[in-house]
Design a protein around this motif. Structure first.
Motif, mmCIF file in Angstrom:
data_model
loop_
_atom_site.group_PDB
_atom_site.id
_atom_site.type_symbol
_atom_site.label_atom_id
_atom_site.label_comp_id
_atom_site.label_asym_id
_atom_site.label_seq_id
_atom_site.Cartn_x
_atom_site.Cartn_y
_atom_site.Cartn_z
ATOM 1 N N THR A 152 0.817 -1.090 -0.172
ATOM 2 C CA THR A 152 0.189 -0.008 0.003
ATOM 3 C C THR A 152 0.889 1.238 -0.043
ATOM 4 O O THR A 152 2.046 1.185 0.426
ATOM 5 N N GLN A 186 0.428 5.267 0.925
ATOM 6 C CA GLN A 186 -0.641 6.258 1.502
ATOM 7 C C GLN A 186 0.183 7.609 1.186
ATOM 8 O O GLN A 186 1.519 7.978 1.675
ATOM 9 N N ALA A 216 -5.815 2.401 6.842
ATOM 10 C CA ALA A 216 -5.478 1.990 5.852
ATOM 11 C C ALA A 216 -4.256 1.084 5.560
ATOM 12 O O ALA A 216 -4.228 0.075 4.949
#
Length: 401
Positions: free
Chosen positions: A199, A201, A216
């Motif tokens: 991921t 961010q 998240a």
């Protein structure tokens, strides 16, 4: 006394005043220093203190070319347009001999371009964007502090030792953050080809929703986290992540976090055990740093920050370059800084001829909690010359500019 005699005396006095003013100007060598003093006080109060400490030492040793070193500080309001206007004013109105400064990357790129257009020497002291020396680099601009690529490359060996496969990335969504993540991914993949980045961010700078970001990252189930946040964004993320248990059982590698400028505001919420770049000022056991630390503490009754070192080393670099050039003429300074070596609190530093970047290095270590605050108790110094991309790539980037 008649009117004619009185006028003669007044003219003579005026002449003496003009001569004294001219002599005073000739006795002073002026440096124009531009920076974001209002926007980044936690960085730039220590920076200015380090600079003025070096200036005191330079003047006590006889000054520069037989003249007293004087610095005229100007605030750029964290704005490239204001920085360019300040540079124009310093050159035309204040008649400074040399331009220096800048912490924010976008301001650094603007003044790099200004130096090229005006054909004036500019020592960029602290902007992290590598565009200052590569993509937008030019013969008139030199940079003291290591840039984004070097910062990211400095932590890769420690990150690789963790042997973690799944990484989460968090960074501010502008040039510095994007470039740091790109360099980290590139270099980690070279030594750990099977790594996965599960991921990314990238909140806007200064506008992080720390709770949503932490959630998240947790949802992606990474083994480790690479963080590029700093300032208030780092403070919010570190506190929220700690409260949610995000860092429990997960390694974190983080740029800049070991600098006292960023650790101090966190107090007892400071992260424990993160791999960081920073400044273990209390435990650097070299003669150069011991002398700097003692002088700084004596003058300010405070401990130095990393920006104290940057300010101090910048003034010392300018002094070394001016003395070598024997002049403040642009072409002579440009020639003098090519391969210039000077002594910094971190030891000898060289300005690389291939890209005008100094070899001032980076400390890599781990954070800890001590007496209710975050510290970086120790670190390994990595020379800046070992943290650069290939010579071919640098040549291509500079030739394209």
């Amino acid at each position: 006394m008649n009117a004619t005699s009185f006028r003669s005396i007044r003219l003579l006095a005026a002449g003496f005043a003009l001569a004294a003013g001219a002599a005073s100007a000739q006795d002073t060598l002026k440096i124009g220093e531009i920076n974001s003093y209002k926007a980044l006080p936690q960085n730039l109060v220590p920076y200015r203190q380090g600079w003025l400490l070096a200036q005191d030492e330079i003047n006590a040793a006889g000054g520069l070319l037989g003249r007293k070193m004087e610095t005229i500080f100007r605030d750029d309001n964290a704005n490239p347009g204001d920085a360019v206007r300040m540079a124009e004013e310093l050159l035309t109105r204040e008649k400074v001999d040399v331009l220096s400064g800048v912490t924010l990357s976008h301001v650094g790129v603007a003044l790099t371009d200004f130096a090229k257009q005006k054909k004036v020497f500019f020592l960029a002291t602290g902007p992290l964007s590598d565009k200052v020396v590569w993509d937008n680099g030019n013969r008139y601009t030199y940079r003291l502090r290591s840039g984004t690529y070097a910062l990211a490359a400095s932590v890769v060996p420690e990150a690789a030792k963790l042997k973690k496969k799944r990484w989460a990335l968090i960074y501010p969504n502008y040039e510095y953050g994007q470039a740091a993540v790109a360099a980290f991914k590139e270099n980690l993949k070279k030594v750990q080809p099977d790594v996965e980045f599960v991921t990314e961010q990238s909140p806007p700078l200064g506008k992080i929703d720390a709770g949503a970001i932490a959630q998240a990252i947790a949802d992606a189930k990474p083994d480790a986290i690479f963080n590029v946040l700093f300032g208030s964004d780092l403070t919010k993320f570190a506190r929220e992540g700690k409260n949610r248990g995000l860092f429990t059982g997960r390694d974190v590698v983080s740029l800049l976090t070991g600098e006292p400028e960023y650790l101090d505001p966190l107090k007892d919420d400071a992260p424990d055990g993160w791999i960081v770049t920073g400044y273990p000022y209390a435990n650097i056991d070299t003669p150069e740093h011991k002398a700097f630390l003692a002088a700084y503490q004596k003058k300010y009754n405070d401990y130095p920050r990393l920006n104290s070192v940057v300010g101090y080393a910048s003034a010392k670099a300018l002094a070394a370059g001016i003395q070598k050039a024997g002049s403040t003429e642009t072409e002579k300074l440009v020639a003098a800084f090519r391969g210039l070596e000077f002594l910094s609190p971190f030891g000898p530093v060289v300005f690389r001829p291939q890209d005008n970047q100094s070899t001032l290095g980076i400390f890599v270590g781990r954070t800890a909690l001590k007496d209710g605050k975050g510290v970086m108790p120790a670190g390994t110094y990595v020379d800046g010359s070992k943290l650069q991309p290939s010579e071919d790539l640098i040549r291509k980037l500079r030739n394209a500019s």
